[in-house]
Design a protein around this motif. Structure first.
Motif, PDB file in Angstrom:
ATOM      1  N   GLN A 142     -23.280  14.245  29.875  1.00 19.10           N
ATOM      2  CA  GLN A 142     -24.077  15.381  29.432  1.00 19.10           C
ATOM      3  C   GLN A 142     -25.422  14.843  28.958  1.00 19.10           C
ATOM      4  OE1 GLN A 142     -22.275  17.406  26.089  1.00 19.10           O
ATOM      5  NE2 GLN A 142     -23.210  19.345  26.665  1.00 19.10           N
ATOM      6  N   ALA A 143     -26.477  15.591  29.196  1.00 18.63           N
ATOM      7  CA  ALA A 143     -27.785  15.179  28.685  1.00 18.63           C
ATOM      8  C   ALA A 143     -27.689  15.040  27.160  1.00 18.63           C
ATOM      9  CB  ALA A 143     -28.849  16.207  29.058  1.00 18.63           C
ATOM     10  N   PRO A 144     -28.280  13.986  26.593  1.00 21.15           N
ATOM     11  CA  PRO A 144     -28.169  13.761  25.147  1.00 21.15           C
ATOM     12  C   PRO A 144     -28.599  14.956  24.308  1.00 21.15           C
ATOM     13  CG  PRO A 144     -29.174  11.871  26.208  1.00 21.15           C
ATOM     14  CD  PRO A 144     -29.056  12.932  27.249  1.00 21.15           C
ATOM     15  N   TRP A 145     -29.666  15.646  24.693  1.00 22.07           N
ATOM     16  CA  TRP A 145     -30.141  16.803  23.918  1.00 22.07           C
ATOM     17  C   TRP A 145     -29.118  17.928  23.955  1.00 22.07           C
ATOM     18  CZ3 TRP A 145     -32.710  14.698  28.091  1.00 22.07           C
ATOM     19  CH2 TRP A 145     -32.661  15.409  29.289  1.00 22.07           C
ATOM     20  N   GLU A 146     -28.402  18.083  25.069  1.00 16.44           N
ATOM     21  CA  GLU A 146     -27.350  19.098  25.151  1.00 16.44           C
ATOM     22  C   GLU A 146     -26.130  18.685  24.327  1.00 16.44           C
ATOM     23  OE1 GLU A 146     -26.602  19.557  29.327  1.00 16.44           O
ATOM     24  OE2 GLU A 146     -28.519  20.527  29.693  1.00 16.44           O
ATOM     25  N   TRP A 147     -25.783  17.406  24.368  1.00 14.46           N
ATOM     26  CA  TRP A 147     -24.645  16.896  23.600  1.00 14.46           C
ATOM     27  C   TRP A 147     -24.881  17.102  22.108  1.00 14.46           C
ATOM     28  CZ3 TRP A 147     -23.590  12.824  20.149  1.00 14.46           C
ATOM     29  CH2 TRP A 147     -22.235  12.526  19.983  1.00 14.46           C
ATOM     30  N   ARG A 148     -26.090  16.785  21.632  1.00 14.30           N
ATOM     31  CA  ARG A 148     -26.409  16.980  20.207  1.00 14.30           C
ATOM     32  C   ARG A 148     -26.348  18.459  19.840  1.00 14.30           C
ATOM     33  NH1 ARG A 148     -30.308  13.072  21.515  1.00 14.30           N
ATOM     34  NH2 ARG A 148     -31.906  14.697  21.722  1.00 14.30           N
TER      35      ARG A 148
END
Length: 158
Positions: free
Chosen positions: A145-151
Motif C-alpha cells: 500500500q502507498a505509505p500515505w494511504e497506510w498512515r
C-alpha cells in the motif's frame, strides 16, 4: 522609493530563511535523516513506514520500511550528506533535497524501489518510480500500500 527598498529587504530575509546543511547523517527511516540534531524529511518521496508490511512476489509479508532504512544507511555510509532546505513540514522538520557523493538520495531511493514518488508534493521522481516498477525493484517486486494511504488507514482505525 521606499517601497522598492522594503521589497528588496523582505525578499532578502525570505531567501536567507532557507539554508544548506552538511554533515554525517543518521537514518531515522527511509525518508527522514538527521544531521547535527536536525531532522530532515527528504523532499518529493514517501517510503514505507517501519511497521508497514509489504508482500513479495509469492505473497509473503516482509518489513519493507526497515529494509529501506537499512539500504539508505548502507548507501550513505560515512560520507557527508548535503541537504538544501526547501520548506519546513507540520512537524517542524526541514524538508530538503539531499545528496551524498554528488548523487541525489531521493532519486536513488525511488529508482531502487525503496520509496515512491510523493506526487502530492513533487513530480520529480515519477519517471524513476516507473523505472523501478518496470524492473520490479524493491517494493515493486511484489505489492504494498502507498505509505500515505497506510498512515491514513492507521489513523482512521481501518
Amino acid at each position: 522609493m521606499k517601497r522598492i527598498i522594503i521589497a528588496v529587504v523582505a525578499s532578502t530575509f525570505s531567501v536567507a530563511a532557507f539554508a544548506d546543511i552538511v554533515g554525517r547523517a543518521s537514518v531515522v527511516d527511509a525518508d527522514t535523516i538527521e544531521i547535527h540534531g536536525q531532522r530532515i524529511r527528504l523532499h518529493g518521496i514517501d517510503a514505507p513506514e517501519k511497521g508497514q508490511p509489504c508482500f513479495d512476489a509469492s505473497g509473503k509479508s516482509y518489513r519493507c520500511g526497515q529494509i529501506a532504512a537499512m539500504a539508505l544507511d548502507e548507501f550513505i555510509g560515512v560520507s557527508p550528506v548535503q541537504c538544501r532546505e526547501r520548506d519546513v513540514d507540520r512537524y517542524g522538520r526541514m524538508v530538503a533535497d539531499c545528496s551524498v557523493r554528488g548523487e541525489d538520495i531521493e532519486l536513488w531511493l525511488v529508482r531502487n524501489g525503496h520509496a515512491m514518488a510523493y506526487r502530492r508534493y513533487s513530480s520529480a521522481y515519477i519517471a524513476a518510480e516507473q523505472e523501478a516498477k518496470n524492473a520490479k525493484r524493491g517494493i515493486w517486486a511484489g505489492h504494498t500500500q502507498a505509505p500515505w494511504e497506510w498512515r491514513k488507514d492507521r489513523r482512521s482505525g481501518s
